[in-house]
Design an enzyme around this catalytic site. Structure first.
Site, PDB file in Angstrom:
ATOM      1  N   GLY A 118       3.238   2.458  10.819  1.00 48.34           N
ATOM      2  CA  GLY A 118       4.197   3.546  10.615  1.00 48.34           C
ATOM      3  C   GLY A 118       4.958   3.939  11.864  1.00 48.34           C
ATOM      4  N   GLU A 150      -6.539   4.836   8.248  1.00 45.64           N
ATOM      5  CA  GLU A 150      -6.346   6.246   7.868  1.00 45.64           C
ATOM      6  C   GLU A 150      -7.607   6.812   7.219  1.00 45.64           C
ATOM      7  OE1 GLU A 150      -2.762   5.499   5.675  1.00 45.64           O
ATOM      8  OE2 GLU A 150      -1.754   5.005   7.557  1.00 45.64           O
ATOM      9  N   LYS A 195       0.144   4.233  -0.165  1.00 41.16           N
ATOM     10  CA  LYS A 195      -0.488   5.422   0.431  1.00 41.16           C
ATOM     11  C   LYS A 195      -0.265   6.616  -0.508  1.00 41.16           C
ATOM     12  CE  LYS A 195      -0.045   3.221   4.887  1.00 41.16           C
ATOM     13  NZ  LYS A 195       0.093   3.331   6.320  1.00 41.16           N
ATOM     14  N   ASN A 200       0.869  -1.182   0.000  1.00 42.72           N
ATOM     15  CA  ASN A 200       0.000   0.000   0.000  1.00 42.72           C
ATOM     16  C   ASN A 200       0.902   1.227   0.000  1.00 42.72           C
ATOM     17  OD1 ASN A 200      -1.773   2.078   0.541  1.00 42.72           O
ATOM     18  ND2 ASN A 200      -2.319   1.368   2.604  1.00 42.72           N
ATOM     19  N   SER A 204       4.206  -1.886  10.416  1.00 41.38           N
ATOM     20  CA  SER A 204       5.661  -1.961  10.581  1.00 41.38           C
ATOM     21  C   SER A 204       6.233  -3.333  10.216  1.00 41.38           C
ATOM     22  CB  SER A 204       6.067  -1.564  12.002  1.00 41.38           C
ATOM     23  OG  SER A 204       5.678  -0.225  12.256  1.00 41.38           O
ATOM     24  N   GLU A 243      -4.668  -4.666  11.010  1.00 42.24           N
ATOM     25  CA  GLU A 243      -3.628  -3.644  11.147  1.00 42.24           C
ATOM     26  C   GLU A 243      -3.845  -2.879  12.448  1.00 42.24           C
ATOM     27  OE1 GLU A 243      -1.979  -2.560   6.957  1.00 42.24           O
ATOM     28  OE2 GLU A 243      -3.605  -1.203   7.436  1.00 42.24           O
ATOM     29  N   HIS A 303      -9.248   1.135   5.530  1.00 38.78           N
ATOM     30  CA  HIS A 303      -7.958   1.401   6.175  1.00 38.78           C
ATOM     31  C   HIS A 303      -8.168   2.382   7.329  1.00 38.78           C
ATOM     32  CE1 HIS A 303      -3.839   2.584   6.850  1.00 38.78           C
ATOM     33  NE2 HIS A 303      -3.472   1.502   6.172  1.00 38.78           N
TER      34      HIS A 303
HETATM   35  P1  13P Z   1       3.452   0.495   7.690  1.00 37.87           P
HETATM   36  O1  13P Z   1       3.938  -0.782   7.053  1.00 37.87           O
HETATM   37  O2  13P Z   1       4.138   1.720   7.160  1.00 37.87           O
HETATM   38  O3  13P Z   1       3.437   0.417   9.183  1.00 37.87           O
HETATM   39  O4  13P Z   1       1.922   0.672   7.235  1.00 37.87           O
HETATM   40  C1  13P Z   1       1.058  -0.399   7.334  1.00 37.87           C
HETATM   41  C2  13P Z   1      -0.181  -0.043   6.611  1.00 37.87           C
HETATM   42  O5  13P Z   1      -0.926   0.833   7.023  1.00 37.87           O
HETATM   43  C3  13P Z   1      -0.467  -0.747   5.354  1.00 37.87           C
HETATM   44  O6  13P Z   1      -1.751  -0.515   4.905  1.00 37.87           O
END
Ligand code: 13P
Length: 255
Positions: A175, A99, A11, A9, A215, A169, A97
């Site tokens: 992140g 976010e 983003k 992803n 992560s 997640e 997600h």
């Molecule tokens: P990270 O791998 O940067 O922690 O993000 C995970 C994520 O949100 C994937 O959709």
């Protein structure tokens, strides 16, 4: 046998040139994957047609989108429909997600409609769930995630559910560099599989792909993917560097 998937992803990262270069670099190092293993690349909308052209003829690597709108068409300025994604050769759409839930206020009712749009248009859903830190600290993560799943996908029939992948997640791991331990991931994945089994039966649950995200990197992917109920990963930051993403794909290939 259920599918193992590593999905990237991106983003809101990378311009068109950087995206094209990343996909090329991934191709250069891509290991041979057995039949039940798959890579998904989910760039921003703007990249989709370019990335689709790069993926032409690839079976192991499929195109994903990070979102779609909840309605099929109309006066929704700035939005992109599931049918448009389908026409751009998208195979998977990430829905729910954290976010999107947090920054764009997407609630369960809206997410359920988005799930429907993806499935009506013959694509697969990567449905995200996961708890914030305060819920983890309170020890109520299992019911929290169960509610997200219940509200987001339990309106689906058994046949439709076969086109859904779940991604767990935990928000505190996204992140942050703070990965869930393999025991924490396994516990939640087993719980999610149990929730699916209780509603749809054991066979459906056993066939469901459940990804871990948060992560995930080459140094911890092998341990996470070795867990009985972890079927791969949804990767954010580490999907933006070919060497790191390939390292995670290798961990899946070695299973
Ligand atoms: P990270 O791998 O940067 O922690 O993000 C995970 C994520 O949100 C994937 O959709």
């Amino acid at each position: 046998m259920r599918k193992k998937i590593v999905a990237g992803n991106w983003k809101m990262n990378l311009d068109l040139n950087e995206g094209a270069e990343l996909v090329n670099d991934i191709f250069k190092g891509l290991p041979v994957l057995s039949e039940h293993k798959q890579v998904v690349i989910a760039p921003p909308y703007l990249h989709l047609t370019q990335t689709a052209a790069q993926l032409t003829g690839m079976i192991d690597v499929q195109l994903g989108a990070q979102n779609c709108y909840s309605e099929s068409a109309g006066a929704f300025t700035g939005e992109v429909s599931a049918a448009m994604l389908k026409s751009a050769e998208v195979a998977f759409v990430i829905i729910g997600h954290s976010e999107r839930r947090e920054y764009f206020r997407e609630d369960s009712a809206m997410l359920a409609k988005k799930v429907n749009q993806v499935l009506i248009n013959d694509m697969k859903v990567i449905f995200c769930c996961g708890e914030p830190l305060e819920i983890r600290d309170a020890g109520t993560q299992n019911t929290y995630v169960e509610t997200q799943i219940n509200e987001g996908i339990f309106h689906l029939g058994e046949a439709q559910l076969q086109n859904v992948v779940i991604a767990y997640e935990p928000i505190w791991a996204i992140g942050t560099g703070r990965t869930a331990t393999s025991a924490q991931a396994q516990d939640m994945h087993a719980h999610i599989r149990g929730v699916i089994a209780a509603k749809y039966g054991k066979d459906v649950a056993e066939n469901m792909t459940i990804l871990y995200g948060g992560s995930c990197k080459p140094s911890n992917a092998a341990e996470l993917f070795a867990c009985a109920d972890v079927d791969g990963g949804l990767i954010g930051g580490a999907s933006l560097k070919a060497s790191e993403f390939l390292g995670i794909i290798e961990a899946m290939a070695d299973l």
